[in-house]
Structure formats: C-alpha cells, structure tokens
Write a protein that holds these residues in place. Sequence first.
Motif: not given
Length: 309
Positions: A137-143, A146-150, A163-169
């Motif tokens: 149900k939730e996916v967290f990714v280190d980018t 570009p985080a928004e496009k990914y 889906v949540t993509v963030r630098p330094k995730a």
Amino acid sequence: MDLGPFEADNSSSCRLASDIPEMCRTEDCCLGIDEAGRGPVLGPMVYGICFCPISKKEELKGLKVADSKTLSESERENLFQKLDEAKSYIGWALQILSPNTISTSMLQRTKYNLNALSHDTAIGLVQYALDSGVQLKEVFVDTVGPAEKYEAKLSQLFPGIEVTVRPKADSLFPVVSAASICAKVARDRVVRDWKFAEDLGEVDSDYGSGYPNDPKTKAWLLKYLDPVFGYPQFVRFSWSTAQTLMDNKAVNVHWDDDDEETGEKVAQRQNNRSMLSYFSVSAGGKEHNPPHQTHRFFTERRLKSLNTL
C-alpha cells in the motif's frame, strides 16, 4: 543471506530473496527501496527492498536501522542479522547487478544509462513483491534523478499504491534504511569474496573503497590492467576512469578497416546531393549523374539505385 547463486556466475545479474512473511500476504504493507554501489568502478551495484506490515512500522523503527552509509561494516552486519531474525514480519529481496551487466548495458549500441537501469531494477523488485503476494500500500524510494518525475512514473506503473520518492530517503524512512542495509551488506560480502574468472594468480584484495578517487583503487586498477585484454570483469570498464587508463596504458589496436572509408560514410557522401536527383532522368532514360564505382557496402547488401518505380 546465501550468495551462492551469484557467486556461481558473477558475470550476470542475480536476484536473492528471503521468505515472504505470512503477515505480509494478509496485511497492508510498506516497502522501501535503496541501492549500494552506484558510484564505484569496482564490483556490482546492489538494489534492495525491505517490506513489512504497516502495523509493524514501530517495531521496525525500534531495531534502530539507519542509513547504511552512516554505519560501520560490523554495525550493518548486526542490523542485518536483526532484520533476518524478524522474519515473522520483515522480508527483503535483492537484485545484484554485476559489473559486466552494468558495462555492457551502458556501452551497447542503444544506450541504456545507469539511471534507466536503476529505475528498471527498482520497478522489477516492486513487481516481484506484488507477484509474491505482498499486500503493498506504501512504497518509499530514495530518488534517482528528479524526484517528482520518478514518483509520477512509479505511481502510474503501480496504481493504488501510495508512492513517496525523496532525496536521502534512507535517512528519513526506516523501511528504506532497512533496504539500504540489506543492499550494502550484500555488496560488501560480494566484493570481499569476489571470485575472479580470469587467470590472475593470487589477486591483491586491497583495492580500497572501489571509488575512482581512492588512491588504493587507482593503484589496483594500474596493477591489473592487461595491455591487450584490459580488465577482469570485476571492473566496470564503461567507467571513464577505466577507459582513460586503457587509452593511456594499453596497446593501441589497429583494425584493417580503419584505412577504408566505411560504407556509412560512403553512403552519406553519395547521398549528399538532392534526393530528387535519383529520380531525374534524361530523355534517353539515363541518370544525369555521372557513373561511379559502387562501394562494397552496397554490393554486399545487394542494394541498387532504382531508375523506375
């Protein structure tokens, strides 16, 4: 973690995985994605996922997982052991991309850069979890890029999953930290116990961090550069560091065809005149263009100019 399948053939990519906890098949789950070894010129890149029920996030946080880059090797090993012991609610999977896989992908005729390779690997691991019955149900990714496009790309591919993509995730979300630890532990073990397919005799294993700016790594690259055959498959020969050393230190190879104008260049030269000239004929049915000797590029492919359509 059994690395046997990869060690049996370290020239290709390999997937390793834990058992799927039964809880992950029946409860809503979160999943983290991270990689280890993106930058080094030596050894594989390893992508890792770690997943657990959303109801177990606090237990995962209680294991005190952290970004693998901030931990010592022994700390990472201890934390991986804790993750493995929590197999009743935590699962993981790894994709080990060999140096050979990385180099051949980047140097193939149709360019397949490292970002595209990384994205496809991460997508493949998420799909593996879904195919294995994990209720994501939730996916967290280190980018990567570009985080928004990914994030938009992953959201489109996996509708119904947040889906949540963030630098330094890996420092923001414990489930990504856990994936980072799994990936880094696997890479450390693979690099430490690398089996060289090439006949190099007793190989010096003191190659430093594997990063191009490490003096130990540079010294190792110079030591094991064969002037004719280049590097063993432990080296990512698509990296500019390796290519520069081969250009400067290896034997120059001269191909007989280097002195011969390539068919592509001939075709380009012969076709620089207007395309309409191919359809322009004199009253006698002859082309206005003077006759010329046909290059073997055309004859070998049985290509001829058409006078009529």
